[in-house]
Design an enzyme around this catalytic site. Structure first.
Site, short mmCIF file in Angstrom:
data_model
loop_
_atom_site.label_atom_id
_atom_site.label_comp_id
_atom_site.label_asym_id
_atom_site.label_seq_id
_atom_site.Cartn_x
_atom_site.Cartn_y
_atom_site.Cartn_z
N GLU A 195 0.83 -1.21 0.00
CA GLU A 195 0.00 0.00 0.00
C GLU A 195 0.86 1.26 0.00
OE1 GLU A 195 -2.69 -0.67 3.38
OE2 GLU A 195 -4.07 -1.59 1.96
N ASP A 202 -8.42 -8.94 3.40
CA ASP A 202 -8.18 -7.90 4.38
C ASP A 202 -9.26 -7.84 5.47
OD1 ASP A 202 -7.11 -5.77 5.65
OD2 ASP A 202 -7.60 -4.28 4.14
N GLU A 256 -12.67 -2.57 11.63
CA GLU A 256 -12.66 -1.72 10.45
C GLU A 256 -13.76 -2.08 9.46
OE1 GLU A 256 -8.92 -2.03 8.44
OE2 GLU A 256 -9.60 -0.95 6.67
O1 GCW Z 1 -6.95 -3.17 6.40
C1 GCW Z 1 -6.06 -2.31 5.76
C2 GCW Z 1 -6.40 -0.98 6.32
C3 GCW Z 1 -5.22 -0.04 6.37
C4 GCW Z 1 -4.06 -0.76 7.03
C5 GCW Z 1 -3.71 -1.97 6.19
C6 GCW Z 1 -2.59 -2.82 6.77
C7 GCW Z 1 -2.33 0.10 8.44
O2 GCW Z 1 -7.44 -0.42 5.57
O3 GCW Z 1 -5.62 1.08 7.10
O4 GCW Z 1 -2.95 0.09 7.20
O5 GCW Z 1 -4.81 -2.81 6.10
O6 GCW Z 1 -2.90 -3.82 7.39
O7 GCW Z 1 -1.42 -2.49 6.60
#
Ligand code: GCW
Length: 719
Positions: A309, A383, A411
């Protein structure tokens, strides 16, 4: 006194003053609520804690155990316990072989306790009837003390205690995603509990309560800052702040870790490259590690999010994850530190199914990591969704210790507003069978090291803790912290048992309350799956903040940021084809699973649309079409949310008023948002499929465009 009375007197005319006014329950005490006992329960506990016999010259850790007993017994019995040197009838005896050499002669299974295990036993010592809390170390003693208090709080028969408990996983860790400005990425419980600005001079009393809560579960590690890390965390002022936190946590057996930013040496303008194979870079990290260990002698190590990311990493220099992890591992090894290298990687330059990318990147690296590296893998391949199949890396890297990463913060499951007991989800993942060494090769066995005989083992959870009075943003979210910690100690234990324990300690040990709260917990996650992402749907939350439905989102730059990428809905059908005719992600699982998953008929329906793209009129096991089944599931989710609200409202007479009201208010929101999810998703899927509502179901009240127009620029939790 008189002044207070004068102020309050007029209020009592307009407000119905509850008898406990001013002393109401606000959730701060978590599951460590030592409320006054009465009747038989009081007599029972009092008879087993007439005195506390403890080691002479107690260490800080043993002092913490004694202080907890003091707090607990004073709360439950109304009088502080007697501390004694001599063993008498009714004594609670805390002992290690070092403090009481006689322990070794009592035929106790001390050797099996290792460094962190404990033994609780009602027995006779020197002819006196006592309860023994024994361990080989002071930290084992602290864990045993919490276990004894838990037994008291859950109304177990203390006269019959006979248990040995040893953690099956070594590293039981919280990952805080806390930023240096005190915001929290995906945090829904206020600000970071780390008051970075005031540290290191001011150590908030909350840090001790945080340590107590974690120690009561056996959590023994915490990384303090966001994995989206900033260079400053590696500078002297911040190392000093982390050291101050470490000083508070140390007596409770909790080691501090830091998340580091790969490019820190360059960004701090100390080097021109962060290439892991450049000797200067290795030397920089070695010096940094020395500096950190000078301040924090028992520092745990580094958590690293690299090439994920947009974060920098070794790929920026055409090096592998192993090159990167090993370079850091070499810097930490002389001090006994660990590298936790995250496998949550996917790249905008890679067109491969996102669910496949981590496996593709990491599997070829099996056997290439140094012994003090663990690879940290999220529970599922996408995720932290309400439901995901287990990550195919589990079981597939026999030479590499894999640490599982769960999300405790919600989340994707309604933030802190919805009730969703994640213990249920953790258990589902941990008991999943990878088949890597035949049937019974569960994820739990990968994690606790038994499947491949790994020396290092670990489980980490992204914390849901913040400055909120309830710690977790809502009362029920405390249960997720609790279940995570208890399962990290024993990944094969039952999430339902932990739900019961939590309910008894948090609300009331009255079996009616325990059963009713446990029922609510155990139904809650499935409810969320049904009203958000039934039948294997995933990642259809609105963009960025992930609050509410957004199945229509299709215009974001990267394909895998768009919900339409994940559901692939069209006129002809819906779902992500991960079989041979699609991305073939199923080939990343063991042959037994690959075979089962290759056919929708042998794929569990809860994962149907995760692995298959199917026509809307596909016949489900229920006899309904896929479309009718989907609507049915959404309706079931809404009904389940309404049911949670009703179940809770029935508990009003037996739950303290403030907490009852606070939870009740959230459950109203949950029900409304469940409807919103159901209506918006159905309206959208109908708009792409052109299908009519199945007979007997209600059409969504608004058009898909009306749902689409809802925007939440200030939703909480963004990094
Ligand atoms: O779930 C996603 C989240 C990000 C997070 C990323 C990760 C810390 O939306 O906010 O960043 O995973 O796990 O690195």
């Amino acid at each position: 006194m008189t002044t207070i009375y004068k102020v309050l007197a007029p209020l009592s005319l307009v407000l119905p003053l509850h008898p406990a006014w001013g002393m109401e329950e606000d959730g701060y005490d978590l599951w460590l609520r030592y409320r006054a006992l009465g009747g038989a329960a009081k007599t029972h506990v009092a008879a087993r804690a007439k005195s506390i016999v403890h080691p002479a010259d107690p260490s800080l850790t043993t002092q913490a155990a004694i202080a907890e007993l003091h707090r607990g017994l004073t709360g439950m019995l109304g009088a502080s316990p007697k501390l004694a040197r001599k063993i008498d009838d009714g004594a609670l005896v805390l002992a290690t072989p070092a403090s009481m050499p006689k322990l070794k002669t009592l035929g106790l299974p001390l050797a099996s306790l290792g460094g962190e295990g404990y033994l609780l036993r009602a027995m006779k010592i020197d002819g006196k009837k006592v309860t023994l809390v024994a361990a080989n170390t002071d930290i084992g003693l602290l864990y045993g003390t919490y276990a004894w208090l838990r037994a008291a709080l859950t109304r177990r028969d203390l006269g019959k205690l006979d248990e040995v408990s040893v953690p099956k996983v070594q590293l039981r860790m919280l990952n805080h995603w806390d930023n240096l400005d005190r915001t929290v990425e995906r945090g829904y419980a206020g600000e970071s509990i780390w008051d970075w600005w005031a540290l290191p001079d001011v150590k908030d009393a909350r840090y001790v309560d945080y340590a107590r809560a974690n120690a009561s579960l056996g959590i023994n590690a915490a990384s303090l800052n966001n994995v989206n890390s900033k260079k400053e965390i590696l500078t002297a002022p911040w190392i000093a702040k982390a050291a101050a936190v470490a000083d508070v946590l140390r007596p409770y057996g909790i080691k501090v870790y830091l998340s580091v930013r790969w490019s820190a040496p360059v960004e701090l303008e100390e080097l021109q490259t962060a290439d892991p194979l450049d000797a200067k870079v290795g030397a920089w990290w070695k010096k940094k590690a020395d500096e950190i260990y000078a301040a924090i002698p028992d520092f745990g190590g580094f958590v690293v999010k690299a090439n994920s990311e947009g974060q920098p990493g070794p790929h920026d220099y055409q090096r592998t994850h192993a090159d990167g992890a090993n370079m850091l591992a070499e810097a930490l090894a002389p001090h006994g530190g660990l590298v936790l290298w995250r496998a949550f990687v996917y790249s905008q330059h890679n067109t491969e199914d996102r669910a496949k990318q981590a496996y593709s990147d990491f599997i070829p690296l099996d056997g290439k990591f140094l012994p003090n590296v663990l690879v940290q893998v999220k529970n599922g391949p996408i995720d932290f969704q309400p439901r995901e199949p287990f990550h195919p890396m589990f079981g597939a890297m026999p030479k590499t210790p894999l640490l599982i990463e769960f999300q405790i913060t919600k989340e994707y499951l309604g933030f802190a507003t919805h009730i969703a007991y994640l213990g249920d989800m953790y258990e589902e993942v941990l008991e999943a069978d990878t088949y890597r060494k035949g049937p019974g090769s569960t994820v739990a066995k990968v994690i606790d090291g038994r499947l491949h005989g790994n020396a290092l083992t670990g489980m980490s959870g992204v914390a849901n803790i913040g400055s909120s009075r309830t710690w977790s943003g809502s009362h029920f979210d405390q249960a997720n912290w609790y279940a995570f910690g208890r399962l990290a100690w024993d990944p094969e234990a039952s999430a339902k048992d932990f739900a019961k324990e939590w309910a008894a300690q948090t609300f009331s040990s009255d079996p009616k309350v325990v059963n009713a709260v446990t029922d609510i917990l155990m139904r809650s996650r499935e409810a969320v799956v049904d009203y958000m992402t039934p039948l294997g749907l995933h990642h259809i939350m609105d963009t960025g903040h992930h609050h509410g439905p957004g199945p229509w989102v299709s215009t974001l730059k990267r394909p895998e940021w768009n919900p339409t990428y994940y559901h692939q809905a069209g006129r002809d059908g819906i779902g992500f084809d991960r079989t041979k005719t699609g991305s073939n992600a199923i080939a990343q699982y063991a042959p037994e699973l690959e075979r089962a998953l290759s056919d929708p008929r042998t794929t569990p329906e809860k994962f149907l649309l995760w692995f298959h793209r199917l026509p809307w009129d596909y016949k489900m096991r229920s006899g309904r079409t896929l479309w009718a089944e989907m609507v049915h599931r959404y309706d079931a989710g809404v009904a389940a949310a309404a049911d949670l609200r009703k179940r809770w409202s029935r508990l009003k007479p037996v739950i303290d008023p403030r907490r009852h009201e606070e939870v009740a208010a959230l459950l109203v929101v949950q029900e409304q948002e469940a409807k919103w999810w159901r209506d918006a998703c159905i309206a959208y899927f109908q708009s792409v499929s052109g299908l009519k509502m199945p007979a007997g179901t209600k059409a969504p009240p608004l058009s898909v465009d009306e749902y689409r127009k809802k925007h939440f620029p200030y939703a909480p939790g963004r990094g």
